[in-house]
Design an enzyme around this catalytic site. Structure first.
Site, PDB file in Angstrom:
ATOM      1  N   GLU A  69       0.828  -1.207   0.000  1.00 53.28           N
ATOM      2  CA  GLU A  69       0.000   0.000   0.000  1.00 53.28           C
ATOM      3  C   GLU A  69       0.865   1.260   0.000  1.00 53.28           C
ATOM      4  OE1 GLU A  69      -2.998  -0.063  -0.650  1.00 53.28           O
ATOM      5  OE2 GLU A  69      -3.590  -2.127  -0.214  1.00 53.28           O
ATOM      6  N   ARG A 118     -18.192   0.218   5.159  1.00 53.95           N
ATOM      7  CA  ARG A 118     -19.291  -0.395   4.416  1.00 53.95           C
ATOM      8  C   ARG A 118     -20.053  -1.385   5.281  1.00 53.95           C
ATOM      9  NH1 ARG A 118     -19.690  -5.051   1.685  1.00 53.95           N
ATOM     10  NH2 ARG A 118     -17.458  -5.457   1.901  1.00 53.95           N
ATOM     11  N   HIS A 136      -1.462  -5.528   2.138  1.00 57.54           N
ATOM     12  CA  HIS A 136      -2.655  -6.370   2.069  1.00 57.54           C
ATOM     13  C   HIS A 136      -2.301  -7.732   1.485  1.00 57.54           C
ATOM     14  CE1 HIS A 136      -5.816  -3.057   2.523  1.00 57.54           C
ATOM     15  NE2 HIS A 136      -6.256  -4.060   3.272  1.00 57.54           N
ATOM     16  N   CYS A 151      -8.334  -1.522   8.076  1.00 54.01           N
ATOM     17  CA  CYS A 151      -6.962  -1.586   7.561  1.00 54.01           C
ATOM     18  C   CYS A 151      -6.404  -0.186   7.335  1.00 54.01           C
ATOM     19  CB  CYS A 151      -6.916  -2.392   6.262  1.00 54.01           C
ATOM     20  SG  CYS A 151      -7.130  -4.169   6.500  1.00 54.01           S
TER      21      CYS A 151
END
Length: 213
Positions: free
Chosen positions: A79, A89, A165, A142
């Site tokens: 990342e 979400r 990830h 995360c």
């Protein structure tokens, strides 16, 4: 000291491959003579960041690599950037579901990883491990942990850190599943490659690893 972190299961899953990868990578690196600790974080906004930062203060590591699950991706994702936004979400494991909230009130909009992600990408490719540079860590726990880590490390220049990830663990999926996955052992070796690269790379090379969208 090297600190690796992974997450507890969330979203109805029985396991989280990020924690398996962190512990296996810890063992690989310890076998090479490195001082390494692994820490499992709760998948809970606020609590995860607090537990990570407590460990950073206590251990004073030179390197922190936090791991999380990106279900649906088929490779290790290095990342690039953490954003100051919690927008869930689904609820976390404590039922919290922040929407358009800042990770750190008043903090910068974003932080970049201080891991040598381009050098690590090249090393992973040489090792034959599927990998990419990712331009988004999402807006769930995360990214929350990634941002909180980089915000803390902004005042600790002696410590480098970032977020990686990983896909689903192939052994945890039904036989014949079409869901992208990777063996946990391969993930762990990939994380060990990232750590080894970070320990010997001061300046990241200028390699193309961007995205059109």
């Amino acid at each position: 000291m090297i600190l690796l972190t992974g997450f507890e299961p969330f979203g109805g899953d029985a396991t989280n491959p990020s924690w398996a990868a962190a512990t296996l990578a810890r063992d690989i690196l310890r076998g090479e003579g490195h001082e390494v600790e692994a820490l499992e974080l709760p998948c809970v906004f606020g609590d995860a960041a607090a537990r990570l930062l407590e460990a950073v203060d206590r251990l004073n590591p030179a390197l922190v690599v936090s791991l999380g699950l990106a279900g649906g991706r088929d490779r290790i994702s290095l990342e690039r950037v953490a954003i100051n936004c919690d927008d869930a979400r689904i609820p976390d494991n404590a039922g919290r579901r922040p929407v358009d909230a800042e990770v750190v009130p008043g903090g910068p909009a974003a932080y970049f990883s201080t891991l040598p992600i381009k050098a690590a990408l090249r090393a992973l490719q040489i090792a034959g491990i599927r990998a990419e540079v990712s331009q988004t860590a999402g807006t769930y726990v995360c990214n929350h942990v990634f941002y909180a880590l980089m915000h803390a490390l902004a005042s600790r220049p002696q410590t480098r850190g970032g977020f990686v990830h990983v896909p689903y663990d192939a052994s945890g999926l039904p036989l014949g599943s079409a869901v992208p996955a990777m063996p946990a052992g391969t993930m762990a070796e990939g994380i060990a490659v990232v750590v080894r690269t970070a320990l010997v790379t001061d300046t990241d090379p200028a390699l193309s690893a961007g995205a059109i969208h």
